[in-house]
Design an enzyme around this catalytic site. Sequence first.
Site, PDB file in Angstrom:
ATOM      1  N   CYS A  15       0.844  -1.151  -0.065  1.00 19.01           N
ATOM      2  CA  CYS A  15       0.034  -0.087   0.082  1.00 19.01           C
ATOM      3  C   CYS A  15       0.815   1.284  -0.003  1.00 19.01           C
ATOM      4  O   CYS A  15       1.456   1.720   1.060  1.00 19.01           O
ATOM      5  CB  CYS A  15      -0.964   0.255   1.205  1.00 19.01           C
ATOM      6  SG  CYS A  15      -1.979   1.342   1.100  1.00 19.01           S
ATOM      7  N   CYS A  23      -0.143   4.304   2.407  1.00 18.91           N
ATOM      8  CA  CYS A  23       0.030   3.879   3.818  1.00 18.91           C
ATOM      9  C   CYS A  23       1.551   3.793   4.004  1.00 18.91           C
ATOM     10  O   CYS A  23       1.903   4.543   5.077  1.00 18.91           O
ATOM     11  CB  CYS A  23      -0.547   2.612   4.143  1.00 18.91           C
ATOM     12  SG  CYS A  23      -2.515   2.385   4.181  1.00 18.91           S
TER      13      CYS A  23
END
Length: 194
Positions: free
Chosen positions: A155, A158
Amino acid sequence: MNETTEIIQELLTTLGLDNNYRTDSLTLLEKGESRYLRDLKLNFTSTLTSEHLNTKECALLGLSTAVNNNNQPLTQYFTRYAEEQGADAGEIAEAVGCASLLASNNIFYRFRHFTQKEKYTQIPARIRMQLMMKPVTGKEFFELMSLAISAVNGCEMCVNAHEDSLIKLGTTEERIFDAVRLASLVTSTGKIVY
């Protein structure tokens, strides 16, 4: 006993597994007398210590990664190792909880990032994240675990958010790098031992 079998036995002994333990992947490497087995063993051993993380942090990062990857033998190993390094039940539970929470966050925020639609950023996430508010392992270390799991889960949003938070908290890039390196090597070992 040939060198390949000896290396496998050393790795299995380290992990607390029976010497007859085999997975399909391990069997294929053994049959091919793969030189990679030595790298695998040395790489895994390097997850146990770090210049920038203490041994308890290495153990908890390893545990969170193993749980994230749904790897039972490595979860059991890193749970024992964390206990040996002084981690209490709350810290161990937090490493497990981090893996679960980041699994949902990584999917959700990856979706937002992939679609790049403003509308999706306006709709509340409605994902409970109390674990992140007052972590028993401390804000900095919880962010470090979150970054490592986000890197494993791919991700980008993130990873960037947690890395930025860590830098603002005063974490060195070397410490961040070591946490991600450790998570990558635990994940690599889990492709052979599962």
